[in-house]
Scaffold this motif. Structure first.
Motif, PDB file in Angstrom:
ATOM      1  N   SER A   1       7.517  16.753 -25.829  1.00  0.00           N
ATOM      2  CA  SER A   1       8.891  16.326 -26.101  1.00  0.00           C
ATOM      3  C   SER A   1       9.880  17.467 -25.921  1.00  0.00           C
ATOM      4  O   SER A   1       9.752  18.518 -26.562  1.00  0.00           O
ATOM      5  CB  SER A   1       8.997  15.799 -27.542  1.00  0.00           C
TER       6      SER A   1
ATOM      7  N   TYR B   1      12.777  17.622 -27.146  1.00  0.00           N
ATOM      8  CA  TYR B   1      13.396  17.862 -28.453  1.00  0.00           C
ATOM      9  C   TYR B   1      12.531  18.793 -29.297  1.00  0.00           C
ATOM     10  O   TYR B   1      13.033  19.753 -29.906  1.00  0.00           O
ATOM     11  CB  TYR B   1      13.614  16.539 -29.184  1.00  0.00           C
TER      12      TYR B   1
ATOM     13  N   ASP C   1      16.810  15.272 -21.224  1.00  0.00           N
ATOM     14  CA  ASP C   1      15.516  14.973 -21.829  1.00  0.00           C
ATOM     15  C   ASP C   1      14.739  14.168 -20.796  1.00  0.00           C
ATOM     16  O   ASP C   1      14.984  12.977 -20.601  1.00  0.00           O
ATOM     17  CB  ASP C   1      15.707  14.174 -23.121  1.00  0.00           C
TER      18      ASP C   1
ATOM     19  N   GLU D   1      10.035   9.509 -29.408  1.00  0.00           N
ATOM     20  CA  GLU D   1       8.586   9.459 -29.256  1.00  0.00           C
ATOM     21  C   GLU D   1       7.942   8.635 -30.359  1.00  0.00           C
ATOM     22  O   GLU D   1       6.952   7.949 -30.126  1.00  0.00           O
ATOM     23  CB  GLU D   1       7.990  10.874 -29.291  1.00  0.00           C
TER      24      GLU D   1
ATOM     25  N   TYR E   1      16.633  13.881 -32.011  1.00  0.00           N
ATOM     26  CA  TYR E   1      16.367  13.620 -30.599  1.00  0.00           C
ATOM     27  C   TYR E   1      17.156  14.619 -29.766  1.00  0.00           C
ATOM     28  O   TYR E   1      18.103  15.252 -30.248  1.00  0.00           O
ATOM     29  CB  TYR E   1      16.691  12.179 -30.217  1.00  0.00           C
ATOM     30  N   ALA E   2      16.792  14.772 -28.512  1.00  0.00           N
ATOM     31  CA  ALA E   2      17.269  15.898 -27.711  1.00  0.00           C
ATOM     32  C   ALA E   2      18.764  15.868 -27.465  1.00  0.00           C
ATOM     33  O   ALA E   2      19.405  16.917 -27.365  1.00  0.00           O
ATOM     34  CB  ALA E   2      16.519  15.946 -26.369  1.00  0.00           C
TER      35      ALA E   2
ATOM     36  N   ASP F   1      10.368  13.769 -32.942  1.00  0.00           N
ATOM     37  CA  ASP F   1      11.286  13.213 -31.963  1.00  0.00           C
ATOM     38  C   ASP F   1      11.320  11.703 -32.196  1.00  0.00           C
ATOM     39  O   ASP F   1      10.321  11.011 -31.982  1.00  0.00           O
ATOM     40  CB  ASP F   1      10.790  13.536 -30.550  1.00  0.00           C
TER      41      ASP F   1
END
Length: 676
Positions: free
Chosen positions: A14, A16, A405, A87, A51-52, A84
């Motif tokens: 991930s 993030y 991302d 995910e 999250y990113a 994340d």
């Protein structure tokens, strides 16, 4: 066995999580090993979810997680787990629901404190290091939670047990009664009453696109002829597409606007928002032929193919809001910058239609929008404007780009594949259909033992998938079947349904869980009934079942879809606003629609069907031999004459042998099919 006393995010896929791999915090990814460590140490868990592309996640990371003083406290007092949310939406839903039950407003970053058994007992969202913005400082929070754990552990454990029961009741209810009462009309009236009558969307700020709300209003127009609901959707889309929330230079929609006018975006761009924008604009164009929707679809698909496609053809998850430490810097323009790129004369021409806004409390450079001239001009004028915007886009490429991302989320890709395939049919763009097919193959090739992953990045896969991944990809397969008439897509959809039944179906056979039965580290198996900015997993499953039943002519599968729908509908009765996706899917299940087309030359009826997409309808091109869909509908098709047969449930209209008549029929809401 204890884990190493260091940050363990370095090997994660991930983006993030990788953003936090150099933090002095001893982060662990969510795993059975991390949960076991908390139990062995009898130490509370500090769970941080983000999250990113999340702006405030970056702010808290800089202020707290990169700070040695904060990290020392976290490492000495807690087992620290970073998640994340893209995910692991199951983890996010569980603990966001717990936060809401505490009376706190949700959002990201989500900061939760859990018992060693992973039961929540306190939480919040963003915390600064020191008290400000009216929020307690994170250092004070850490000390206070530790002190409470030391002195009131038994009380906190009881509280956590009670809260966990509430979460389970909310997200994983036992199946009881069923319902076939779909409150579509009543809910649409209530939603319309809280929409902004001037600009669309829910009244007030911030303003989100809220696709599930728009889906329900559009469906009520189609089913019940509610013109006010149609107009509310069209008003919202036109306002969004004129505002600063839409990137007029490069295409694509930001996640939301922070104001009530769709003007000031929170600049991150999400794949799911743009997939749903394409889909809704396709419906709007099919119903109105307003060129605005065609132009914005074209710009948004171009952006997806240009900026969001990863190697192999899948679609990345998001673009960050920030670049060079400033929110929106990549997207903003001063008049002087525009004049420097275009020259004074061309800049004046552009800004006669577009405007630069500096709203109150906005501290950045001006925001480009088109609220004074939202309507599309003639083709030559729009092409001239596009040429000027393309010059700005070329100049913008020299700037530092926001982070991307680039993990490929299977369910979000399913949404994008379906939307692009439908738009490719609608506008006769075979290159779009091929892009959708390429993304489909990317996901297909990521499987292991016939099972989908949830997330793909490079050579790394996150297994097992969520039920929403299977549902979205089944719908993507059906959309590609509609665009290509290739039966292999239907065959693949059936294979995915087999996996969905094997790993996610409940014991009663009337519903599905979000997580697979072999998910080893899930605190509880939840239903997946709650909408996010996209329809819930349950809603997507019902839609996939009904549409797959229609194209495959399986009455048994349709009956299963109805059972799942009625069970979900009963669960949704007490919290319908958070489960509008289920209401829409249940309406589709009650009145499934299919269009059987005999058009050997492909020039009379197929183009009409392509141009008027409908969320209720699947289109089936008949071949030389009778197929199961015909038998299930009970129609006899005269293959010597081109025509179309529109069926709702088991009732079909008389054959249509004129293209204009088919177009009029498909555009007419509330089809009353009272004869075969």
């Amino acid at each position: 066995m204890l884990l190493p006393e260091k940050n363990l995010l370095g090997e994660q896929a991930s983006p993030y999580l990788l953003q936090h791999r150099d933090n002095p915090v001893h982060w662990r990814p969510w795993s059975r090993e991390a949960l076991d460590e908390a139990r062995e140490l009898n130490r509370p868990i500090l769970l941080s979810v983000g999250y990113a592309a999340c702006h405030w996640c970056h702010v808290m990371a800089h202020e707290c997680f990169e700070d040695n003083e904060v990290a020392e406290l976290m490492n000495s007092l807690f087992v620290n787990i970073k998640v994340d949310r893209e995910e692991r939406p199951d983890i996010d839903q569980i603990y966001m629901t717990a936060l809401s039950a505490m009376g706190e407003q949700g959002g990201w970053p989500l900061t939760m404190f859990l018992t060693p058994e992973a039961k929540p007992f306190w939480g919040g969202t963003y915390f600064p290091k020191r008290s400000r913005y009216g929020r307690p400082g994170f250092i004070d929070v850490l000390k206070a939670v530790h002190s409470a754990w030391q002195t009131k552990e038994d009380e906190l454990l009881r509280s956590a047990d009670t809260l966990s029961i509430h979460v389970r009741t909310h997200l994983a209810p036992m199946q009881g009664t069923t319902s076939n009462e779909v409150p579509l009309r009543a809910l649409a009236e209530k939603i319309r009453a809280v929409f902004d009558p001037q600009l669309g969307g829910l009244r007030g700020a911030p303003k989100f696109p809220n696709a599930p709300f728009l889906d329900l209003l559009w469906l009520n127009w189609l089913e019940n002829g509610a013109e006010s609901d149609r107009d509310t959707v069209l008003l919202t889309l036109r306002s969004v597409l004129a505002g600063g929330i839409y990137d007029h230079v490069g295409g694509g929609l930001a996640r939301y606007s922070v104001d009530a006018q769709w003007l000031v975006p929170h600049f991150e761009k999400m794949l799911y928002d743009n997939a749903q924008l394409i889909r809704l604009c396709s419906y709007a164009y099919g119903g109105t032929h307003d060129r605005l929707f065609r132009v914005r679809i074209e710009d948004t698909v171009k952006w997806l193919l240009r900026e969001m496609t990863v190697e192999g053809g899948g679609f990345a998850s998001s673009l960050d809001a920030d670049s060079e430490g400033e929110e929106g810097k990549f997207y903003l323009w001063t008049r002087a910058e525009i004049e420097d790129v275009l020259g004074v004369g061309d800049a004046r021409e552009l800004l006669a239609i577009y405007d630069l806004a500096n709203p109150e409390e906005w501290e950045g450079n001006p925001i480009l929008h088109r609220r004074r001239h939202p309507e599309v001009l003639d083709d030559s004028s729009e092409q001239r404007l596009r040429t000027l915007l393309d010059r700005l886009m070329a100049a913008r490429e020299a700037r530092t780009r926001p982070g991307r991302d680039d993990k490929v989320l299977v369910d979000w890709n399913g949404l994008a594949i379906a939307a692009i395939a439908v738009a490719g049919r609608q506008f006769a763009r075979p290159e779009w259909i091929e892009a959708a097919a390429r993304a489909f193959r990317f996901v297909l090739e990521s499987m292991e033992e016939g099972r989908l992953p949830h997330s793909i990045r490079g050579e790394k896969r996150l297994f097992p998938a969520l039920s929403s991944d299977y549902a979205a990809m089944i719908s993507a397969a059906i959309a590609l079947y509609g665009a290509t008439h290739d039966d292999s897509y239907v065959d693949q959809a059936r294979q995915w349904l087999d996996k969905l039944d094997a790993w996610y179906l409940d014991d009663a056979g009337s519903g599905y869980f979000l997580t697979a039965s072999d998910s080893a580290d899930t605190p509880m198996r939840i239903r997946g009934d709650m909408d996010d900015p996209i329809p819930s997993a349950t809603a997507q499953i019902v839609t996939a079942l009904v549409h797959l039943a229609a194209v495959s002519g399986s009455h048994e599968l349709y009956q299963h879809g109805v059972r799942v729908s009625e069970a979900a509908l009963a669960r949704a009765q007490n919290q319908a606003y958070g489960q509008l996706g289920i209401i829409c899917a249940a309406a589709l299940a009650q009145r499934p629609m299919k269009l059987l087309i005999n058009d050997p030359a492909g020039e009379t009826f197929i183009p009409v069907a392509n141009q008027i997409p409908d969320p209720r309808r699947v289109d089936i091109i008949v071949g030389l031999q009778e197929n199961a869909a015909e038998r299930d509908a009970g129609v006899k098709i005269d293959r010597s004459t081109a025509g179309a047969w529109l069926c709702t449930g088991q009732i079909c209209l008389p054959p249509i042998h004129n293209a204009d008549s088919l177009a009029a029929t498909l555009r007419t809401p509330h089809q009353s099919t009272n004869s075969r």
